[in-house]
Write a protein that holds these residues in place. Sequence first.
Motif, PDB file in Angstrom:
ATOM      1  N   HIS A 151      16.093  14.122  12.882  1.00  0.00           N
ATOM      2  CA  HIS A 151      15.751  15.523  12.587  1.00  0.00           C
ATOM      3  C   HIS A 151      14.540  15.530  11.661  1.00  0.00           C
ATOM      4  O   HIS A 151      14.654  15.206  10.476  1.00  0.00           O
ATOM      5  N   GLU A 154      13.993  16.682   8.047  1.00  0.00           N
ATOM      6  CA  GLU A 154      14.759  15.916   7.058  1.00  0.00           C
ATOM      7  C   GLU A 154      13.942  14.665   6.743  1.00  0.00           C
ATOM      8  O   GLU A 154      14.231  13.566   7.194  1.00  0.00           O
ATOM      9  N   HIS A 226      16.596  20.203  17.419  1.00  0.00           N
ATOM     10  CA  HIS A 226      17.736  19.637  16.692  1.00  0.00           C
ATOM     11  C   HIS A 226      18.776  19.012  17.633  1.00  0.00           C
ATOM     12  O   HIS A 226      19.548  18.143  17.232  1.00  0.00           O
ATOM     13  N   HIS A 260      20.710  11.443   7.377  1.00  0.00           N
ATOM     14  CA  HIS A 260      20.322  12.853   7.578  1.00  0.00           C
ATOM     15  C   HIS A 260      20.204  13.588   6.249  1.00  0.00           C
ATOM     16  O   HIS A 260      20.537  13.059   5.204  1.00  0.00           O
ATOM     17  N   GLN A 261      19.758  14.848   6.369  1.00  0.00           N
ATOM     18  CA  GLN A 261      19.796  15.783   5.250  1.00  0.00           C
ATOM     19  C   GLN A 261      20.508  17.053   5.679  1.00  0.00           C
ATOM     20  O   GLN A 261      20.449  17.447   6.852  1.00  0.00           O
ATOM     21  N   GLU A 336      24.494  12.674   4.604  1.00  0.00           N
ATOM     22  CA  GLU A 336      23.782  13.965   4.589  1.00  0.00           C
ATOM     23  C   GLU A 336      23.447  14.284   3.133  1.00  0.00           C
ATOM     24  O   GLU A 336      24.321  14.649   2.357  1.00  0.00           O
TER      25      GLU A 336
HETATM   26 ZN   LIG Z   1      20.169  16.045  10.608  1.00  0.00          ZN
END
Ligand SMILES: [Zn+2]
Length: 811
Positions: A151, A154, A226, A260-261, A336
């Motif tokens: 993503h 991110e 996404h 991820h974020q 995340e």
């Molecule tokens: Zn993500």
Amino acid sequence: MRTRIVPLLLTVTFLFNLSPLGRGNAHSVFTPGYAAPQLAGIPAPEDVLGFVPGDDRKLASWNQVLAYFAALAKASDRVDFETLGKSTMDKPFVMATISAPENLARLSEYRRVQELLADPRKLGPPGVRDRKAAELIKRGKTIVLITCGIHSTEVGSYLSSMLIAHRLASSNEPEIQSILRNTIILLVPSLNPDGVDIVKNWYDKTLGTPYEGTDPPELYHKYTGHDNNRDWYALTQVETQITVDKIHNVWHPQIVHDIHQQGEYGSRLFLPPYMQPVEPNVPKQIVAGYTQLGNFMAREMREQGFKGITTNSTYDAWSPARAYSHYHGGVRILSETASCKIATPITVKFEQLRKGEGYDPRKESANFGPVWRGGEWHLRDITNYMTTAAFLLLRHASENRDEWLSRFYEIGKEAVRPRKKGELQGLDIVNGGANGSLLRHILGRGGVFAVFGEPLNVPKQQSGRGSLHSYVPIAQPYGAFAKALLEAQHYPDLRDSTSQPIVPYDVTAHSLSFLMGVEVLPVYGPLKYKKVLIEEESELPYYGKESRVAIYKSHVPSIDEGWTRWVLQQNGRTSPWTNMDQVVGTRKPPFFSLLDAEVRAGKLINKYESIIIPDQIPATILNGYKAGAMPREYTGGLGQAGMKALREFVEQGGTLVCLNRASNFAIKQFNLPVRDVVADLSQKEFFVPGSILRIELDTSHPLARGTTLAPRMSKESIAWVEDSPVFEIISTGSGSDRVDASNVHVIARYPPDKNPLLSGWLLGESRIRGKAALVEVTMGKGHIILFGFRPQYRGQSLATYPLFFNAISGK
Ligand SMILES: [Zn+2]
């Protein structure tokens, strides 16, 4: 860069004669911001980029990332660096392999260890397997795949990939030495190289303006945005295919760390275990593995003083869409970390922190804490959380090498165990034409073996007698992957204390068999096959007639718009699952993208026969970005001028095709005699969070006619339902522009006499029984087609492609 000379074939006997390699025994704690003994001559990221990854307001281009890894591999005998393929937009898709030099010299041997442990049948007869496996486990390495940047907004992870690689290549700390000896690290700096530059270009362009830190007004993956992280079972996109073909299926990693974020106002970091539910085909050893590792990382980080960490919340393990490894012997450790505004710092007040599913960031609890009190949040905070988590993961992989390899072998052993009488033996895929071929192709890509042939003893009452079938035995390494994709999902009825449904993290169904309209039957007894070799059909000739089609493209990126382009570009190709971009230039794309300004300018009938409005929130279609939220040229949606132009287009003979939520937009704007019966219902009354439902077609209508290959559609079909309207025809009262109810034709309905649910979760089914799912409204000389579902869902719902292609192919 090292030159590897590896034997092409390696026998098991040779492997057993390898001398044992040393194991580290260091157990000290890593500290971020280390000042450790370092090797000379190893370039640091700042030597190539001109800044340290994680610095405020600095992003690296994809070329800079490539340059850094090339320089690192050139200088270090711990790093191999290779290009595995090309991304959708033709950028190099790369991977670094990092380990001790003596391990890098023998990669093919370690791959062979993995292959044998993954499929214990290859170790010989059952009686000898455990003994041979034990010797392999002694010699093998924990294989860790670290994936970053799927993503693209991110940005922390692709920047952290350079920090992680540099420390591994340059440090002489005992902990790092131990990691290098005991693990082989496969590091993918970005699973979406195209998006690195899409985001950097937008960020740099808006830097220092009021729009600094906004998301780019386009999808960061050309087709899927996404949703590129929802593709790990249908495997439609080139990036997914490269990762599966050239990394997962070659290395069978025991641990996949997917970095991820998340949003800005929740926990600072999520780590597994995942919250309930777990998809039933995920092996219990996988659940045990991610629970142990995630809890270890969270505990160690808390001890080091990191705040705001949660486990067992928000993210579930229900779907293979995000977790290929859960069905292929490896745990997925999702992390995340909270975001800032791309690379721009933010200040978060304590009161701004918001609850997530399963925790409250303002209250310490069993699975959350210690509390983060708020304050500034920089990109450096993000890279600190990410790199610390990654090195703790590597430490666990190294210190528990035996256990990771043993667990991996146990998963393989259970997978290939001959099934007892009464247990499910296999799944029988009944014919299925081109869709069946594609389904077999996907399963094959996922490592699933199928016998293709003519069954000799299909029971009399069973359908598909005399036709070709494929049989997928369950007892094989990835039988559970096949089972997950071929059977119906029964999402548990999870409620909170007020009996409100607990909203799932994501959609609840992934049955490709239903989505592709291919019949699959469970087999409990022995089934005999006569093997047949045939040329499989692979063409999906849905697009019968040339027609001038436009897809409305909002400046607010719509993932469904991207998928719609992908589906149209795939059409007519010899293999429906290859990338159209390879042949663009030899052939005109079969559609045009239509922006707000062109719609507002009108006279659309002179250019197009059909216009598709993909799934999007109606207010966003109408208004787009608010004034002031983005540079002027991106603000405002279709507006009143656009609505007038679309009305003219239909009245003058055009076809407007509205997908899912876009149907509500048309109903309201054109005052159509149709009502969405679920619009005002609460989630307790009606809830369908991404499921496959049954619909019945009026096959006499031109939209439900077949295609060249299959001239008739069957009366029963499916619908992918997610945030979808459900229609009822009404008589509208007044208004000069009103359309009479007699102009509405119902093409598909939910069955009046049975529960429409096929796979996933549906509450309040009685509300939609007998109601319409697809209608056509005649307005002037043209038509508006309202889909109450997504007929081209993520490139998977092939069962309803004919409806979609008929809708746009003109009359
Ligand atoms: Zn993500």
